[in-house]
Design a protein around this motif. Structure first.
Motif, PDB file in Angstrom:
ATOM      1  N   ALA A  24       0.809  -1.224   0.000  1.00  0.00           N
ATOM      2  CA  ALA A  24       0.000   0.000   0.000  1.00  0.00           C
ATOM      3  C   ALA A  24       0.841   1.272   0.000  1.00  0.00           C
ATOM      4  CB  ALA A  24      -0.935   0.004   1.208  1.00  0.00           C
ATOM      5  N   ASP A  25       2.169   1.143   0.157  1.00  0.00           N
ATOM      6  CA  ASP A  25       3.049   2.309   0.094  1.00  0.00           C
ATOM      7  C   ASP A  25       3.444   2.660  -1.334  1.00  0.00           C
ATOM      8  OD1 ASP A  25       3.077   2.812   2.834  1.00  0.00           O
ATOM      9  OD2 ASP A  25       4.712   1.394   3.186  1.00  0.00           O
ATOM     10  N   ASP A  26       3.015   1.856  -2.300  1.00  0.00           N
ATOM     11  CA  ASP A  26       3.305   2.161  -3.701  1.00  0.00           C
ATOM     12  C   ASP A  26       2.267   3.172  -4.188  1.00  0.00           C
ATOM     13  OD1 ASP A  26       3.913   2.271  -6.381  1.00  0.00           O
ATOM     14  OD2 ASP A  26       4.190   0.109  -6.600  1.00  0.00           O
ATOM     15  N   HIS A  27       2.508   4.424  -3.865  1.00  0.00           N
ATOM     16  CA  HIS A  27       1.552   5.490  -4.160  1.00  0.00           C
ATOM     17  C   HIS A  27       1.400   5.747  -5.658  1.00  0.00           C
ATOM     18  CE1 HIS A  27       1.258   6.226   0.087  1.00  0.00           C
ATOM     19  NE2 HIS A  27       2.563   6.412   0.167  1.00  0.00           N
ATOM     20  N   THR A  28       2.452   5.467  -6.424  1.00  0.00           N
ATOM     21  CA  THR A  28       2.373   5.666  -7.878  1.00  0.00           C
ATOM     22  C   THR A  28       1.413   4.662  -8.494  1.00  0.00           C
ATOM     23  OG1 THR A  28       4.693   6.337  -7.766  1.00  0.00           O
ATOM     24  CG2 THR A  28       3.774   6.005  -9.945  1.00  0.00           C
ATOM     25  N   ALA A  29       1.483   3.412  -8.043  1.00  0.00           N
ATOM     26  CA  ALA A  29       0.544   2.397  -8.540  1.00  0.00           C
ATOM     27  C   ALA A  29      -0.894   2.779  -8.171  1.00  0.00           C
ATOM     28  CB  ALA A  29       0.899   1.030  -7.968  1.00  0.00           C
ATOM     29  N   LYS A  30      -1.079   3.308  -6.976  1.00  0.00           N
ATOM     30  CA  LYS A  30      -2.412   3.739  -6.548  1.00  0.00           C
ATOM     31  C   LYS A  30      -2.916   4.888  -7.417  1.00  0.00           C
ATOM     32  CE  LYS A  30      -5.080   5.418  -2.608  1.00  0.00           C
ATOM     33  NZ  LYS A  30      -5.038   5.985  -1.250  1.00  0.00           N
ATOM     34  N   LEU A  31      -2.026   5.820  -7.753  1.00  0.00           N
ATOM     35  CA  LEU A  31      -2.399   6.949  -8.600  1.00  0.00           C
ATOM     36  C   LEU A  31      -2.897   6.467  -9.956  1.00  0.00           C
ATOM     37  CD1 LEU A  31      -2.318  10.105  -9.102  1.00  0.00           C
ATOM     38  CD2 LEU A  31      -0.090   9.699 -10.111  1.00  0.00           C
ATOM     39  N   PHE A  32      -2.170   5.531 -10.578  1.00  0.00           N
ATOM     40  CA  PHE A  32      -2.586   5.029 -11.889  1.00  0.00           C
ATOM     41  C   PHE A  32      -3.803   4.115 -11.784  1.00  0.00           C
ATOM     42  CE2 PHE A  32       1.548   6.627 -13.239  1.00  0.00           C
ATOM     43  CZ  PHE A  32       1.203   7.212 -14.450  1.00  0.00           C
ATOM     44  N   LEU A  33      -3.975   3.453 -10.661  1.00  0.00           N
ATOM     45  CA  LEU A  33      -5.189   2.682 -10.413  1.00  0.00           C
ATOM     46  C   LEU A  33      -6.392   3.620 -10.417  1.00  0.00           C
ATOM     47  CD1 LEU A  33      -7.015   0.366  -9.349  1.00  0.00           C
ATOM     48  CD2 LEU A  33      -6.085   0.812  -7.068  1.00  0.00           C
ATOM     49  N   ASN A  34      -6.290   4.714  -9.678  1.00  0.00           N
ATOM     50  CA  ASN A  34      -7.387   5.690  -9.601  1.00  0.00           C
ATOM     51  C   ASN A  34      -7.648   6.363 -10.947  1.00  0.00           C
ATOM     52  OD1 ASN A  34      -7.726   5.142  -6.889  1.00  0.00           O
ATOM     53  ND2 ASN A  34      -6.454   6.833  -6.204  1.00  0.00           N
ATOM     54  N   ARG A  35      -6.568   6.697 -11.667  1.00  0.00           N
ATOM     55  CA  ARG A  35      -6.722   7.313 -12.986  1.00  0.00           C
ATOM     56  C   ARG A  35      -7.440   6.364 -13.940  1.00  0.00           C
ATOM     57  NH1 ARG A  35      -0.986   9.954 -14.789  1.00  0.00           N
ATOM     58  NH2 ARG A  35      -0.891  11.645 -13.285  1.00  0.00           N
ATOM     59  N   SER A  36      -7.001   5.096 -13.937  1.00  0.00           N
ATOM     60  CA  SER A  36      -7.607   4.097 -14.830  1.00  0.00           C
ATOM     61  C   SER A  36      -9.086   3.910 -14.511  1.00  0.00           C
ATOM     62  CB  SER A  36      -6.877   2.753 -14.703  1.00  0.00           C
ATOM     63  OG  SER A  36      -5.513   2.891 -15.044  1.00  0.00           O
ATOM     64  N   ALA A  37      -9.406   3.787 -13.219  1.00  0.00           N
ATOM     65  CA  ALA A  37     -10.797   3.606 -12.790  1.00  0.00           C
ATOM     66  C   ALA A  37     -11.651   4.803 -13.214  1.00  0.00           C
ATOM     67  CB  ALA A  37     -10.856   3.402 -11.286  1.00  0.00           C
TER      68      ALA A  37
END
Length: 198
Positions: free
Chosen positions: A165-178
């Motif tokens: 959950a500390d991979d904030h970049t992956a979270k950012l692209f997850l949110n963008r994709s969604a």
């Protein structure tokens, strides 16, 4: 003195020194200090301004402005070291480092979009190992994202984020994709992010 190569080495060493300092802060019940580094290569003008009462070093260049904009994006992307494609291309031994491509960004004051890369070598050891282990999956997610397969991109980035959950970049692209799943995009969409950092 070694251009981009030495500058990136210094950036990684700065992050490693900060990690040690944060361990001391933790022992004193203090919050950790976070530093984002932005890198760009190019020409600049440097000199001393002022008078006999006060002298100050000044640097003037588009290169400096771009580096400052990229540094500001480190908080947005949630990573420690960001560099432009120009800076990465100027590395004499890029194999010394590990990178993740983050796409094209258009920053304030620039007409052309800039290729953006994350250098993961300055991350905390646990996060570095995670990003290294999921690097291929991240690249697959980025390919899906730029090919506008946002549903599969979201699933791919979700897999990465669930592992750490500390991979904030992956979270950012997850949110963008969604977010983009329900949007209608034109044929000219290239995934260029318009950034309004100061």
């Amino acid at each position: 003195p070694g251009g981009s190569q030495d500058a990136l080495r210094a950036s990684v060493e700065m992050q490693e020194a900060l990690q040690k300092y944060n361990k001391e802060r933790l022992g004193k019940n203090r919050m950790p200090v976070k530093v984002g580094i932005g890198m760009q290569s190019g020409n600049l003008i440097m000199g001393i301004t002022g008078d006999v009462e006060r002298l100050d070093a000044a640097i003037i260049a588009d290169t400096v402005n771009t580096a400052a904009r990229i540094e500001g994006l480190s908080k947005h992307f949630g990573n420690s070291i960001l560099l432009t494609g120009v800076c990465k291309d100027n590395l004499t031994h890029p194999e010394e480092f590990e990178f993740r491509y983050l796409g094209l960004v258009k920053v304030k004051g620039k007409q052309k979009p800039i290729k953006l890369y994350e250098c993961i070598n300055g991350d905390l050891p646990k996060l570095y190992k995670h990003k290294l282990a999921t690097k291929k999956t991240f690249e697959e997610g980025m390919d899906l994202y730029f090919n506008q397969d946002f549903a599969m991109a979201a699933v791919t980035f979700q897999r990465i984020f669930k592992r750490n959950a500390d991979d904030h970049t992956a979270k950012l692209f997850l949110n963008r994709s969604a977010h983009l799943i329900t949007k209608e995009l034109g044929d000219d969409w290239k995934g260029i992010e318009l950034m309004s950092t100061k």
